[in-house]
Design a protein around this motif. Structure first.
Motif, PDB file in Angstrom:
ATOM      1  N   THR A  53       0.833  -1.209   0.000  1.00 55.40           N
ATOM      2  CA  THR A  53       0.000   0.000   0.000  1.00 55.40           C
ATOM      3  C   THR A  53       0.861   1.250   0.000  1.00 55.40           C
ATOM      4  OG1 THR A  53      -1.718  -1.197   1.234  1.00 55.40           O
ATOM      5  CG2 THR A  53      -1.834   1.215   1.219  1.00 55.40           C
ATOM      6  N   PHE A  54       1.910   1.232   0.798  1.00 55.59           N
ATOM      7  CA  PHE A  54       2.823   2.376   0.841  1.00 55.59           C
ATOM      8  C   PHE A  54       3.505   2.583  -0.513  1.00 55.59           C
ATOM      9  CE2 PHE A  54       7.081   4.140   1.677  1.00 55.59           C
ATOM     10  CZ  PHE A  54       6.712   5.351   2.269  1.00 55.59           C
ATOM     11  N   LYS A  55       3.954   1.490  -1.139  1.00 54.61           N
ATOM     12  CA  LYS A  55       4.599   1.594  -2.452  1.00 54.61           C
ATOM     13  C   LYS A  55       3.631   2.147  -3.487  1.00 54.61           C
ATOM     14  CE  LYS A  55       7.071  -1.732  -4.050  1.00 54.61           C
ATOM     15  NZ  LYS A  55       7.527  -3.115  -4.418  1.00 54.61           N
ATOM     16  N   LYS A  56       2.371   1.738  -3.432  1.00 54.03           N
ATOM     17  CA  LYS A  56       1.383   2.217  -4.388  1.00 54.03           C
ATOM     18  C   LYS A  56       1.116   3.710  -4.200  1.00 54.03           C
ATOM     19  CE  LYS A  56      -3.154   1.102  -6.294  1.00 54.03           C
ATOM     20  NZ  LYS A  56      -3.580   2.509  -6.406  1.00 54.03           N
ATOM     21  N   ILE A  57       1.049   4.146  -2.934  1.00 57.08           N
ATOM     22  CA  ILE A  57       0.826   5.565  -2.663  1.00 57.08           C
ATOM     23  C   ILE A  57       1.983   6.404  -3.203  1.00 57.08           C
ATOM     24  CG2 ILE A  57       0.651   7.279  -0.816  1.00 57.08           C
ATOM     25  CD1 ILE A  57      -0.818   5.166   0.834  1.00 57.08           C
ATOM     26  N   VAL A  58       3.208   5.938  -2.963  1.00 58.33           N
ATOM     27  CA  VAL A  58       4.380   6.662  -3.458  1.00 58.33           C
ATOM     28  C   VAL A  58       4.409   6.676  -4.974  1.00 58.33           C
ATOM     29  CG1 VAL A  58       6.907   6.653  -3.543  1.00 58.33           C
ATOM     30  CG2 VAL A  58       5.731   6.179  -1.391  1.00 58.33           C
ATOM     31  N   LYS A  59       4.111   5.542  -5.603  1.00 54.18           N
ATOM     32  CA  LYS A  59       4.117   5.454  -7.064  1.00 54.18           C
ATOM     33  C   LYS A  59       3.060   6.379  -7.671  1.00 54.18           C
ATOM     34  CE  LYS A  59       3.796   2.117 -10.857  1.00 54.18           C
ATOM     35  NZ  LYS A  59       2.756   2.863 -11.586  1.00 54.18           N
ATOM     36  N   ASP A  60       1.861   6.387  -7.087  1.00 51.88           N
ATOM     37  CA  ASP A  60       0.796   7.259  -7.598  1.00 51.88           C
ATOM     38  C   ASP A  60       1.172   8.730  -7.446  1.00 51.88           C
ATOM     39  OD1 ASP A  60      -0.638   5.029  -8.234  1.00 51.88           O
ATOM     40  OD2 ASP A  60      -1.916   5.096  -6.443  1.00 51.88           O
ATOM     41  N   ALA A  61       1.830   9.055  -6.333  1.00 51.43           N
ATOM     42  CA  ALA A  61       2.236  10.444  -6.120  1.00 51.43           C
ATOM     43  C   ALA A  61       3.305  10.864  -7.128  1.00 51.43           C
ATOM     44  CB  ALA A  61       2.763  10.611  -4.696  1.00 51.43           C
ATOM     45  N   LEU A  62       4.251   9.969  -7.412  1.00 49.20           N
ATOM     46  CA  LEU A  62       5.295  10.286  -8.388  1.00 49.20           C
ATOM     47  C   LEU A  62       4.728  10.397  -9.795  1.00 49.20           C
ATOM     48  CD1 LEU A  62       8.202   7.968  -7.125  1.00 49.20           C
ATOM     49  CD2 LEU A  62       8.011  10.454  -6.878  1.00 49.20           C
ATOM     50  N   ASP A  63       3.802   9.506 -10.137  1.00 47.44           N
ATOM     51  CA  ASP A  63       3.173   9.580 -11.461  1.00 47.44           C
ATOM     52  C   ASP A  63       2.376  10.869 -11.621  1.00 47.44           C
ATOM     53  OD1 ASP A  63       4.256   7.142 -12.060  1.00 47.44           O
ATOM     54  OD2 ASP A  63       2.433   5.997 -11.597  1.00 47.44           O
ATOM     55  N   LYS A  64       1.686  11.256 -10.559  1.00 43.42           N
ATOM     56  CA  LYS A  64       0.922  12.490 -10.611  1.00 43.42           C
ATOM     57  C   LYS A  64       1.831  13.703 -10.761  1.00 43.42           C
ATOM     58  CE  LYS A  64      -2.575  15.093  -8.040  1.00 43.42           C
ATOM     59  NZ  LYS A  64      -3.388  15.148  -6.789  1.00 43.42           N
ATOM     60  N   GLN A  65       2.964  13.668 -10.054  1.00 43.55           N
ATOM     61  CA  GLN A  65       3.923  14.761 -10.154  1.00 43.55           C
ATOM     62  C   GLN A  65       4.522  14.867 -11.549  1.00 43.55           C
ATOM     63  OE1 GLN A  65       7.102  14.461  -7.339  1.00 43.55           O
ATOM     64  NE2 GLN A  65       7.907  16.499  -7.740  1.00 43.55           N
ATOM     65  N   LYS A  66       4.787  13.709 -12.189  1.00 46.48           N
ATOM     66  CA  LYS A  66       5.332  13.726 -13.537  1.00 46.48           C
ATOM     67  C   LYS A  66       4.325  14.297 -14.528  1.00 46.48           C
ATOM     68  CE  LYS A  66       8.513   9.826 -13.022  1.00 46.48           C
ATOM     69  NZ  LYS A  66       8.813   8.422 -13.458  1.00 46.48           N
ATOM     70  N   LYS A  67       3.052  13.945 -14.358  1.00 45.79           N
ATOM     71  CA  LYS A  67       2.029  14.452 -15.266  1.00 45.79           C
ATOM     72  C   LYS A  67       1.873  15.968 -15.111  1.00 45.79           C
ATOM     73  CE  LYS A  67      -0.695  10.196 -15.490  1.00 45.79           C
ATOM     74  NZ  LYS A  67      -2.009   9.562 -15.179  1.00 45.79           N
ATOM     75  N   GLU A  68       1.951  16.437 -13.897  1.00 46.40           N
ATOM     76  CA  GLU A  68       1.800  17.884 -13.669  1.00 46.40           C
ATOM     77  C   GLU A  68       3.001  18.680 -14.176  1.00 46.40           C
ATOM     78  OE1 GLU A  68       1.182  18.208  -9.515  1.00 46.40           O
ATOM     79  OE2 GLU A  68      -0.946  17.584  -9.577  1.00 46.40           O
ATOM     80  N   SER A  69       4.182  18.051 -14.169  1.00 48.78           N
ATOM     81  CA  SER A  69       5.384  18.742 -14.623  1.00 48.78           C
ATOM     82  C   SER A  69       5.479  18.833 -16.132  1.00 48.78           C
ATOM     83  CB  SER A  69       6.638  18.044 -14.076  1.00 48.78           C
ATOM     84  OG  SER A  69       6.699  16.697 -14.552  1.00 48.78           O
TER      85      SER A  69
END
Length: 213
Positions: free
Chosen positions: A196-212
């Motif tokens: 669950t922790f890995k998924k949260i981190v992965k989703d946050a990084l993917d979201k950050q990449k899309k916003e950048s």
């Protein structure tokens, strides 16, 4: 005694080149074969050559049973086997150490052999990478899981004592089947937290990449 007729002599009249003729059309079809012109093959025909059967045990069932079996076997051979030779503190240390070694060297390799889907398998192994560091990590992790399992036994026994009022009787001792189930439950809980922790981190990084972008 009459001699048996020589097979080669009986076929002398045949042209030996007939044995080496190639079917040119078949060779051309084989050379030019690709995904677009290849004939369709049924699943039943594929099973004849791949050995796949209609009934297959789900990977999750195999993984869970393997983890349960190895922990139960460790309890039987080590905890029970050495229980009469070591005091309680030494037995706990040796057993937890052995659990980590068995997990890294036997259990995980057994799972890798039967489960080819690496991404799926990694969700059920706390330290999936091979090597010396994973051995130490698995030993340390085994101490943590075993400590939690011991607390489960203590809670059950203390609760039973408080209900019955019998403080001098051990209601639930350590035995292979229940120990394997408790260990599997605690290990599954830690894996769920990690995944669950890995998924949260992965989703946050993917979201950050899309916003950048």
């Amino acid at each position: 005694m009459p001699k048996k007729p020589d097979k080669l002599n009986t076929e002398k009249g045949k042209d030996t080149s007939e044995y080496y003729k190639l079917n040119k059309d078949a060779v051309d079809r084989l050379v030019n074969a690709n995904a677009s012109n290849a004939p369709e093959v049924s699943e039943e025909e594929i099973r004849k050559y791949t050995g796949k059967k209609k009934f297959r045990i789900p990977p999750l069932v195999k993984i869970l049973f393997t983890k349960f079996w190895f922990k139960g076997a460790a309890c039987f051979f080590i905890f029970w086997g050495l229980g009469t030779y070591l005091n309680s503190i030494d037995l706990i240390f040796v057993f937890a150490f052995a659990l980590g070694v068995i997990t890294d060297l036997l259990e995980n390799n057994f799972l890798r052999f039967f489960e080819r889907d690496t991404d799926n398998l990694n969700n059920y192994i706390m330290f999936p990478k091979k090597g010396l560091p994973s051995l130490f990590f698995n030993i340390a992790y085994a101490f943590v899981v075993f400590t939690v399992v011991r607390q489960i036994y203590n809670i059950i026994n203390i609760t039973a004592m408080s209900i019955t009022g019998k403080t001098d009787e051990l209601f639930l001792g350590v035995e292979p089947i229940l120990f394997g189930l408790f260990y599997l439950l605690v290990d599954g809980l830690f894996l769920l937290i990690r995944n669950t922790f890995k998924k949260i981190v992965k989703d946050a990084l993917d979201k950050q990449k899309k916003e950048s972008k």
